[in-house]
Design a protein around this motif. Structure first.
Motif, short mmCIF file in Angstrom:
data_model
loop_
_atom_site.label_atom_id
_atom_site.label_comp_id
_atom_site.label_asym_id
_atom_site.label_seq_id
_atom_site.Cartn_x
_atom_site.Cartn_y
_atom_site.Cartn_z
N THR A 8 1.09 -1.10 0.18
CA THR A 8 0.17 -0.24 -0.14
C THR A 8 0.52 1.46 -0.21
OG1 THR A 8 -0.37 0.27 2.09
CG2 THR A 8 -2.33 -1.29 1.38
N ARG A 9 0.35 3.05 0.16
CA ARG A 9 1.21 3.62 -0.38
C ARG A 9 1.78 3.78 1.16
NH1 ARG A 9 1.56 7.95 -3.37
NH2 ARG A 9 2.28 9.91 -2.10
N GLU A 10 1.46 3.41 2.11
CA GLU A 10 1.16 3.46 3.94
C GLU A 10 2.71 2.93 3.97
OE1 GLU A 10 -1.64 3.35 2.42
OE2 GLU A 10 -2.37 5.76 3.46
N GLU A 11 2.77 1.79 3.79
CA GLU A 11 3.90 0.74 3.83
C GLU A 11 4.82 0.80 2.58
OE1 GLU A 11 2.21 -3.34 3.81
OE2 GLU A 11 1.35 -2.76 2.67
N LEU A 12 4.98 1.53 1.47
CA LEU A 12 5.58 1.81 0.83
C LEU A 12 6.24 3.70 1.39
CD1 LEU A 12 4.30 1.90 -2.23
CD2 LEU A 12 6.32 0.46 -2.69
N ASN A 17 11.58 5.37 3.81
CA ASN A 17 12.00 6.17 5.45
C ASN A 17 12.79 5.59 5.73
OD1 ASN A 17 11.94 8.34 7.84
ND2 ASN A 17 11.24 6.25 8.83
N GLU A 18 12.91 3.93 6.10
CA GLU A 18 14.38 3.27 6.82
C GLU A 18 15.19 2.96 5.81
OE1 GLU A 18 13.69 1.50 9.19
OE2 GLU A 18 11.95 2.86 10.09
N LEU A 424 7.03 3.45 -7.28
CA LEU A 424 5.57 3.43 -7.30
C LEU A 424 5.26 4.28 -6.87
CD1 LEU A 424 7.45 -0.64 -6.33
CD2 LEU A 424 5.86 -0.04 -8.28
N LEU A 425 5.80 5.19 -5.65
CA LEU A 425 5.32 6.39 -4.62
C LEU A 425 4.20 7.26 -5.33
CD1 LEU A 425 7.26 7.06 -1.40
CD2 LEU A 425 4.96 6.00 -1.73
N THR A 426 5.03 7.62 -7.31
CA THR A 426 4.63 8.70 -7.99
C THR A 426 3.35 7.83 -8.81
OG1 THR A 426 6.22 7.71 -10.02
CG2 THR A 426 6.96 9.14 -8.32
#
Length: 428
Positions: A8-12, A17-18, A424-426
């Motif tokens: 999901t976007r949140e997981e990405l 961040n990591e 992928l976030l884009t």
């Protein structure tokens, strides 16, 4: 381990961040590793130092035929060198011309002669309105640099698991008389490590070109560069296949000892038909009296024959095989489960070709440079350095020490992951 494509976007965002923290820690290491070219390591070069123990001021530098290697003569090379290099190309000794240290120089000269004088009496290419070359991609950047330098139009031909797309090759060669050649690295291709299948070689030999001066430029650079003695690719000899169907004039084969002995002080050779050979020697006779026979003499005394070459190359494989395996293991652990890249595990040659997500190669190479890892420029394995998908990255594992290569592969994997997440976030 979850695929990035399923996140999901949140997981990405959490993954990004990591990875950014990890990347900053890598940058703090101030690494400086260069993986841009396929160079032998110092340990590989050390393997051939014994060559200089067989020559001294007391050496009788005469060939088997009695030729004094210190003097002029032997335009096509000394007999024992022709015999040795014929073994590399799996052809007859009388088909060989031995040259200087670099097969790339022979290829450049061969194109230059065609431009200025033509091929076997054909119109010189410089007098034609258009000259085209087929370029299997991804391929060898220095091949493409030669044809670009001479203003030859380059046409991409996709590589498959069995070699170039032969349906397309046959169509272009048979329909267009301005197509004058094709670049090939037939065994452990640069950069994918693919060996042409027997059927591919036979289809090359059976080509019916519209241009009588069409030639296959068969750069067999990795003929003896197997990583595994018990699991190696075999390549059908192109010149023999051409002879079977009467197309022997259609192929030029090239090889060298650049990654066998010394990259800057080896010998190279060209194999071809009698007609091509006579034409080549006629032109060469104006250019040179002959190449370095002392170097030819030392190579043949040191390597002796193909059994000697194979034994020597097994020592090379023992040095570089762990580096290739380390890269494969790290990519298999860090990249494959996340579905963000593919590669071919080669059985030989000098490269690993990584295919990133489309649109990511330039960003990965840039990110790696920030982390202290210099890679071949994205796009380099394509004519005009334009990768239509911006996805291909060439990795050269041979030169660094094993632990350095492991470190570089881990850094590369981090860069691939970070850039892939950003890509992928884009899209979501």
């Amino acid at each position: 381990m979850k695929s990035y494509l399923e996140m999901t976007r949140e997981e990405l965002l959490a993954e990004k961040n990591e990875l950014e923290k990890e990347f900053q820690n890598i940058k703090a290491l101030s690494l400086d590793l260069n993986l841009t070219r396929g160079k032998p390591s110092p340990h590989q070069l050390d393997l051939s130092m014994g060559m200089y123990d067989i020559i001294s001021s007391k050496s009788i530098l005469r060939t088997e035929a009695g030729t004094d290697c210190r003097n002029y003569g032997s335009l096509d090379g000394i007999d024992e060198a022709k015999r040795l290099m014929a073994g590399f190309m799996d052809c007859r000794e009388d088909q060989v011309i031995v040259h200087g240290n670099a097969s790339l120089s022979i290829m450049y000269d061969t194109i230059a002669r065609a431009m200025i004088h033509g091929v076997l009496g054909s119109t010189p290419w410089c007098r034609l309105d258009k000259v085209k070359f087929l370029c299997p991609v991804p391929g060898y950047d220095r091949h493409f640099a030669i044809t670009q330098y001479f203003g030859i139009e380059m046409i991409n031909v996709p590589m498959t698991k069995t070699g170039p797309d032969m349906d397309l090759v046959e169509k272009l060669v048979q329909e267009d008389a301005s197509v004058k050649g094709i670049w090939c690295v037939p065994k452990y291709s640069n950069p994918q490590g693919i060996t042409y299948a027997d059927e591919t070689v036979r289809r090359f030999a059976a080509l019916k070109p519209a241009a009588p001066d069409f030639r296959i430029y068969w750069d067999n650079a990795y003929a003896v560069h197997d990583l595994y003695e018990d699991d190696k690719d075999e390549l059908l000899p192109i010149m023999r296949e051409c002879e079977k169907v009467g197309s022997q004039d259609m192929v030029y084969e090239f090889c060298s000892t650049s990654k066998v002995t010394f990259s800057g002080a080896g010998i190279s050779a060209m194999g071809m038909s009698e007609a091509n050979r006579n034409d080549m020697l006629k032109q060469m006779s104006v250019q040179t009296i002959g190449h370095d026979k002392i170097k030819q003499w030392t190579h043949t005394r040191y390597l002796k024959d193909m059994d000697g070459v194979r034994a020597h190359m097994a020592k090379h494989a023992a040095i570089i095989r762990p580096k290739f395996e380390a890269v494969d293991q790290i990519l298999s652990r860090e990249i494959a489960p996340r579905k963000i890249g593919t590669w071919v595990k080669p059985k030989g040659g000098y490269f690993i070709c990584f295919e990133a997500l489309e649109g990511c190669a330039k960003a990965i190479v840039k990110k790696a440079k920030e982390a202290g890892i210099e890679l071949t420029a994205a796009g380099a394995p394509f004519p005009y350095r334009i990768d239509p998908k911006d996805a291909t990255i060439r990795i050269a594992p041979t030169f660094p020490e094993l632990e350095e290569m492991k470190q570089a592969a881990n850094v590369f994997a981090c860069c691939v992951r970070l850039v892939s997440v950003e890509k992928l976030l884009t899209c979501c």
